[in-house]
Motif scaffolding. Structure first.
Motif, PDB file in Angstrom:
ATOM      1  N   CYS A 102       0.827  -1.207   0.000  1.00  0.00           N
ATOM      2  CA  CYS A 102       0.000   0.000   0.000  1.00  0.00           C
ATOM      3  C   CYS A 102       0.860   1.255   0.000  1.00  0.00           C
ATOM      4  CB  CYS A 102      -0.915  -0.018   1.221  1.00  0.00           C
ATOM      5  SG  CYS A 102      -1.965   1.412   1.340  1.00  0.00           S
ATOM      6  N   GLN A 103       1.926   1.227   0.793  1.00  0.00           N
ATOM      7  CA  GLN A 103       2.815   2.391   0.833  1.00  0.00           C
ATOM      8  C   GLN A 103       3.460   2.638  -0.532  1.00  0.00           C
ATOM      9  OE1 GLN A 103       5.285   1.021   4.032  1.00  0.00           O
ATOM     10  NE2 GLN A 103       4.362   2.428   5.501  1.00  0.00           N
ATOM     11  N   GLN A 104       3.850   1.553  -1.176  1.00  0.00           N
ATOM     12  CA  GLN A 104       4.506   1.704  -2.472  1.00  0.00           C
ATOM     13  C   GLN A 104       3.545   2.289  -3.499  1.00  0.00           C
ATOM     14  OE1 GLN A 104       7.118  -1.295  -3.813  1.00  0.00           O
ATOM     15  NE2 GLN A 104       7.455  -2.181  -1.819  1.00  0.00           N
ATOM     16  N   VAL A 105       2.321   1.724  -3.532  1.00  0.00           N
ATOM     17  CA  VAL A 105       1.344   2.209  -4.512  1.00  0.00           C
ATOM     18  C   VAL A 105       1.041   3.685  -4.251  1.00  0.00           C
ATOM     19  CG1 VAL A 105      -1.018   1.980  -5.323  1.00  0.00           C
ATOM     20  CG2 VAL A 105       0.334  -0.054  -4.898  1.00  0.00           C
ATOM     21  N   THR A 106       0.849   4.041  -2.974  1.00  0.00           N
ATOM     22  CA  THR A 106       0.483   5.421  -2.646  1.00  0.00           C
ATOM     23  C   THR A 106       1.594   6.401  -3.008  1.00  0.00           C
ATOM     24  OG1 THR A 106      -0.715   4.513  -0.762  1.00  0.00           O
ATOM     25  CG2 THR A 106      -0.409   6.892  -0.824  1.00  0.00           C
ATOM     26  N   LEU A 107       2.813   6.092  -2.588  1.00  0.00           N
ATOM     27  CA  LEU A 107       3.899   7.055  -2.812  1.00  0.00           C
ATOM     28  C   LEU A 107       4.251   7.198  -4.289  1.00  0.00           C
ATOM     29  CD1 LEU A 107       6.528   6.845   0.017  1.00  0.00           C
ATOM     30  CD2 LEU A 107       5.593   8.876  -1.027  1.00  0.00           C
ATOM     31  N   ILE A 108       4.257   6.075  -5.008  1.00  0.00           N
ATOM     32  CA  ILE A 108       4.583   6.179  -6.432  1.00  0.00           C
ATOM     33  C   ILE A 108       3.491   6.967  -7.148  1.00  0.00           C
ATOM     34  CG2 ILE A 108       4.945   4.862  -8.544  1.00  0.00           C
ATOM     35  CD1 ILE A 108       6.211   2.680  -6.803  1.00  0.00           C
ATOM     36  N   GLY A 109       2.228   6.746  -6.724  1.00  0.00           N
ATOM     37  CA  GLY A 109       1.129   7.527  -7.294  1.00  0.00           C
ATOM     38  C   GLY A 109       1.270   8.998  -6.949  1.00  0.00           C
ATOM     39  N   SER A 110       1.713   9.261  -5.722  1.00  0.00           N
ATOM     40  CA  SER A 110       1.939  10.642  -5.300  1.00  0.00           C
ATOM     41  C   SER A 110       2.988  11.311  -6.190  1.00  0.00           C
ATOM     42  CB  SER A 110       2.384  10.646  -3.839  1.00  0.00           C
ATOM     43  OG  SER A 110       2.870  11.885  -3.480  1.00  0.00           O
ATOM     44  N   GLY A 111       4.051  10.546  -6.494  1.00  0.00           N
ATOM     45  CA  GLY A 111       5.091  11.113  -7.353  1.00  0.00           C
ATOM     46  C   GLY A 111       4.591  11.423  -8.747  1.00  0.00           C
ATOM     47  N   THR A 130      10.287  11.600 -16.387  1.00  0.00           N
ATOM     48  CA  THR A 130      10.885  10.785 -15.325  1.00  0.00           C
ATOM     49  C   THR A 130      12.388  11.033 -15.196  1.00  0.00           C
ATOM     50  OG1 THR A 130      11.115   8.989 -16.885  1.00  0.00           O
ATOM     51  CG2 THR A 130       9.226   8.909 -15.428  1.00  0.00           C
ATOM     52  N   LEU A 131      12.979  11.711 -16.194  1.00  0.00           N
ATOM     53  CA  LEU A 131      14.425  11.961 -16.146  1.00  0.00           C
ATOM     54  C   LEU A 131      14.793  13.065 -15.164  1.00  0.00           C
ATOM     55  CD1 LEU A 131      15.638  11.900 -19.850  1.00  0.00           C
ATOM     56  CD2 LEU A 131      16.616  10.627 -17.991  1.00  0.00           C
ATOM     57  N   VAL A 132      13.827  13.936 -14.855  1.00  0.00           N
ATOM     58  CA  VAL A 132      14.141  15.177 -14.129  1.00  0.00           C
ATOM     59  C   VAL A 132      14.973  14.925 -12.880  1.00  0.00           C
ATOM     60  CG1 VAL A 132      13.167  17.077 -12.820  1.00  0.00           C
ATOM     61  CG2 VAL A 132      12.165  16.434 -15.000  1.00  0.00           C
ATOM     62  N   PHE A 133      14.481  14.060 -11.992  1.00  0.00           N
ATOM     63  CA  PHE A 133      15.152  13.902 -10.703  1.00  0.00           C
ATOM     64  C   PHE A 133      16.332  12.935 -10.767  1.00  0.00           C
ATOM     65  CE2 PHE A 133      10.948  15.480  -9.495  1.00  0.00           C
ATOM     66  CZ  PHE A 133      11.355  16.607  -8.815  1.00  0.00           C
ATOM     67  N   PHE A 134      16.602  12.408 -11.973  1.00  0.00           N
ATOM     68  CA  PHE A 134      17.776  11.549 -12.115  1.00  0.00           C
ATOM     69  C   PHE A 134      18.912  12.292 -12.789  1.00  0.00           C
ATOM     70  CE2 PHE A 134      14.614   8.609 -11.039  1.00  0.00           C
ATOM     71  CZ  PHE A 134      15.279   7.653 -10.316  1.00  0.00           C
ATOM     72  N   SER A 135      18.645  13.526 -13.236  1.00  0.00           N
ATOM     73  CA  SER A 135      19.735  14.349 -13.723  1.00  0.00           C
ATOM     74  C   SER A 135      20.162  15.206 -12.525  1.00  0.00           C
ATOM     75  CB  SER A 135      19.250  15.194 -14.893  1.00  0.00           C
ATOM     76  OG  SER A 135      18.163  15.983 -14.502  1.00  0.00           O
ATOM     77  N   ALA A 136      20.668  16.381 -12.778  1.00  0.00           N
ATOM     78  CA  ALA A 136      21.264  17.143 -11.681  1.00  0.00           C
ATOM     79  C   ALA A 136      20.233  17.748 -10.729  1.00  0.00           C
ATOM     80  CB  ALA A 136      22.131  18.243 -12.272  1.00  0.00           C
ATOM     81  N   PHE A 137      18.993  17.947 -11.178  1.00  0.00           N
ATOM     82  CA  PHE A 137      18.029  18.635 -10.331  1.00  0.00           C
ATOM     83  C   PHE A 137      17.778  17.853  -9.046  1.00  0.00           C
ATOM     84  CE2 PHE A 137      17.140  20.554 -14.411  1.00  0.00           C
ATOM     85  CZ  PHE A 137      17.077  21.888 -14.057  1.00  0.00           C
ATOM     86  N   LEU A 182       9.133   7.883 -10.637  1.00  0.00           N
ATOM     87  CA  LEU A 182      10.306   7.023 -10.773  1.00  0.00           C
ATOM     88  C   LEU A 182      11.249   7.197  -9.584  1.00  0.00           C
ATOM     89  CD1 LEU A 182      11.701   4.979 -12.599  1.00  0.00           C
ATOM     90  CD2 LEU A 182      12.925   6.845 -13.658  1.00  0.00           C
ATOM     91  N   TYR A 183      11.314   8.404  -9.060  1.00  0.00           N
ATOM     92  CA  TYR A 183      12.150   8.659  -7.888  1.00  0.00           C
ATOM     93  C   TYR A 183      11.731   7.753  -6.729  1.00  0.00           C
ATOM     94  CZ  TYR A 183      14.149  11.176  -3.922  1.00  0.00           C
ATOM     95  OH  TYR A 183      14.832  11.497  -2.785  1.00  0.00           O
ATOM     96  N   TYR A 184      10.425   7.663  -6.476  1.00  0.00           N
ATOM     97  CA  TYR A 184       9.952   6.817  -5.380  1.00  0.00           C
ATOM     98  C   TYR A 184      10.097   5.333  -5.713  1.00  0.00           C
ATOM     99  CZ  TYR A 184       8.152  10.964  -3.095  1.00  0.00           C
ATOM    100  OH  TYR A 184       8.065  12.177  -2.472  1.00  0.00           O
ATOM    101  N   ALA A 185       9.845   4.978  -6.975  1.00  0.00           N
ATOM    102  CA  ALA A 185      10.015   3.571  -7.363  1.00  0.00           C
ATOM    103  C   ALA A 185      11.459   3.147  -7.122  1.00  0.00           C
ATOM    104  CB  ALA A 185       9.632   3.380  -8.828  1.00  0.00           C
ATOM    105  N   ASN A 186      12.385   4.018  -7.505  1.00  0.00           N
ATOM    106  CA  ASN A 186      13.794   3.730  -7.312  1.00  0.00           C
ATOM    107  C   ASN A 186      14.135   3.665  -5.818  1.00  0.00           C
ATOM    108  OD1 ASN A 186      16.517   3.443  -8.315  1.00  0.00           O
ATOM    109  ND2 ASN A 186      16.868   5.491  -7.513  1.00  0.00           N
ATOM    110  N   TYR A 187      13.528   4.553  -5.044  1.00  0.00           N
ATOM    111  CA  TYR A 187      13.726   4.559  -3.591  1.00  0.00           C
ATOM    112  C   TYR A 187      13.334   3.207  -2.996  1.00  0.00           C
ATOM    113  CZ  TYR A 187      12.779   5.624   1.309  1.00  0.00           C
ATOM    114  OH  TYR A 187      12.747   5.588   2.666  1.00  0.00           O
TER     115      TYR A 187
END
Lengths: 267, 296
Positions: free
Chosen positions: A30-39, A189-196, A206-211
């Protein structure tokens, strides 16, 4: 903690509202679904604003490329070449470090080093270049007879553009432009994987999925969740674009917009 | 002459700066990018051909697998796939070795927040040298790139196979060729011309996807540009400078612009030669495939 509590705590976490700390131990589905959806809020935010603003710049650039003034034409050509010829990933990096050094000289521009604005600017310019290429191709594909008929009926200048050239251009460009929109949403999805930086862990889907993949060492749950969200997003975008397509093609006997949209689904 | 950089000025300082050991690593990492392209392109093409054959199979379940492969990879952001496959492939390999090398291990591999296999199954072994780790990382990256780009290639080749005029196959069958013969002798040779615009577009996309190697943990050009560009103080280096990352990334931007431009010119020439005198609506095919591009 029931699933509903989790939703309340994390549904707007990507905006900084709700629970401060991300879950670290005993991570539930549930936490995963919620947070990834939030992202996903961020992906939608970047996608919609960049697409909407990019649409106008793209129309301008496409027209500039057909301009009789060689200076304007060259400028537009270069704009498209630079943004289409280099990776978006590198553009993000370069943009971020450019904004960072601008910040040193003009502190008011420091706001650009935040992802919500800086990355949006890069995405806006990028999608404008790709869409300009599509629109330019469509402009050149407008049947000569249509434009001659417009001349014959006394259309000139802006009213000719507004009533004849522009709608025809959009109609011809629409299938390719639908693809552009889909790929733009993916590109966000690239935004938070580059320098930003993702300040206070406020990131995209994707940031949360990767987390979660890093935390649980199990990539087989978060990434399929992300994929599910994206397939849903894709279907919504296709639906909206095919509505627009039906409106653009409403004077034509058949309904090609509909068939095109279906075709995109299988691609 | 480079032994005492603090006494150098202007051009000679720069020449010495640009030939430090780390800079040589930076230049070598361009080789990594080229190697990735050289390996991935043919493997992805082969996977794409296989995928397209599956997708047009007359056995429905096989066709579904082929079509699902194409649709899923295209519908989901490719970085998500990159990040997923790097871990998933690593775990798959380790799990296989775990089952073979430690058959009497009775605990589950997923324990809480950990993935645990026996030491003998670790890849690469914890005792192996650093270069083994790097080669293994690169190897995983190549497989990941091939799987993702294989799906894009499958889509292009699938379209190209359908673009070959139906009458050609019917003629072949009328002359008594079997289905298989008609496929290999008539369809496949003719398909390439139709596939070329899409494949050259894919090559461009592949070039522009190479900086993602950085996300897969390979020390590529992005890694070195970030590392070298960051500001350096005199305590740690004999070539102190401010934050130059912007210039390093400008250099990468120009590198990619030049690379895609040269590729475009070469592929245009190739296309013109291959379609010389051929009556096909090549322009339409070209337009359709070159306007839709994945973004990396």
């Amino acid at each position: 903690m029931s699933c509903w509590d989790t939703v309340q705590a994390y549904a707007l976490r990507s905006l900084g509202i709700g629970e401060k700390l991300l879950p670290t131990a005993d991570i539930t589905l549930c936490q995963q679904v919620t947070l990834i959806g939030s992202g996903l809020i961020w992906n939608i935010y970047f996608g919609i604003l960049a697409l909407a603003a990019g649409f106008f710049l793209a129309t301008g650039v496409a027209l500039a490329r057909t301009s009789r003034n060689p200076l304007i034409r060259k400028l537009a050509d270069w704009f498209v070449f630079v943004f289409r010829g280099s990776p978006l990933f590198i553009q993000f990096f370069f943009g971020y470090f450019l904004f960072l050094s601008l910040k040193g000289q003009f502190p008011t521009l420091g706001i650009l080093t935040n992802a919500w604005l800086g990355a949006l600017v890069v995405l806006f310019l990028n999608t404008a270049a790709y869409s300009a290429e599509i629109f330019y191709g469509a402009l050149r594909a407008i049947p000569r007879g249509d434009l001659e008929a417009a001349d014959a009926y006394g259309f000139t200048g802006f009213s000719k553009f507004r009533r004849i050239t522009w709608p025809t251009m959009l109609r011809l460009a629409w299938p390719a432009y639908t693809n552009e929109a889909l790929f733009l949403f993916q590109a966000t999805t690239l935004v938070f994987f580059s320098a930003f930086p993702a300040l206070q862990q406020k990131g995209d889907a994707l940031y949360y999925a990767n987390y979660f993949a890093d935390k649980t060492f199990n990539p087989f749950v978060p990434y399929p969740i992300l994929a599910g969200y994206y397939i849903g997003l894709t279907l919504v975008v296709i639906g909206l674009f095919s509505l627009a397509s039906r409106r653009l093609n409403r004077h034509l006997p058949s309904v090609p917009g509909r068939r095109k949209a279906k075709f995109q689904l299988v691609r | 002459m480079c032994s005492d950089p603090s006494s150098l000025h202007g051009l000679s300082w720069f020449l010495c700066y640009l030939t430090t050991g780390k800079h040589l690593n930076f230049y070598a990492s361009f080789g990594t990018v080229l190697l990735l392209l050289a390996v991935t392109a043919p493997v992805a093409l082969a996977l794409g051909f296989g995928g397209a054959m599956l997708a047009r199979s007359r056995i429905a379940p096989l066709a579904w697998i082929g079509k699902a492969y194409i649709a899923v990879v295209r519908g989901v952001p490719d970085i998500a796939f990159f990040l997923f496959f790097v871990i998933a492939l690593d775990q798959a390999f380790e799990y296989l070795r775990h089952r073979i090398k430690c058959p009497d291990w009775n605990q589950p591999v997923y324990q809480g927040n950990d993935f645990i296999v026996c030491d003998a199954a670790k890849l690469p072994l914890s005792t192996s040298p650093q270069w083994m780790h790097e080669v293994y990382g690169f190897f995983l990256a190549v497989i990941t790139f091939s799987i993702v780009f294989g799906a894009f290639a499958a889509n292009v080749i699938f379209g190209a196979m359908r673009a070959v005029p139906r009458a050609q196959i019917e003629t072949a069958e009328a002359y008594g060729m079997t289905h298989r013969q008609a496929f290999w002798r008539v369809l496949v040779p003719q398909m390439w011309v139709y596939a070329l615009p899409g494949l050259s577009n894919l090559w461009m996309v592949l070039i522009k996807a190479t900086p993602l190697l950085f996300l897969l943990g390979v020390e590529d050009i992005v890694y070195w540009a970030r590392d070298l560009g960051g500001s350096k103080t005199p305590q740690f280096t004999s070539f102190p400078h401010g934050d130059w990352r912007m210039w390093y990334f400008l250099f990468l931007l120009v590198f990619y612009l030049a690379f895609t431009r040269v590729s475009e010119i070469v592929l245009d020439r190739l296309m013109r030669r291959l379609t010389h005198g051929q009556a096909m609506s090549g322009n339409a095919a070209l337009r359709d495939s070159s306007t839709a591009e994945v973004r990396t």
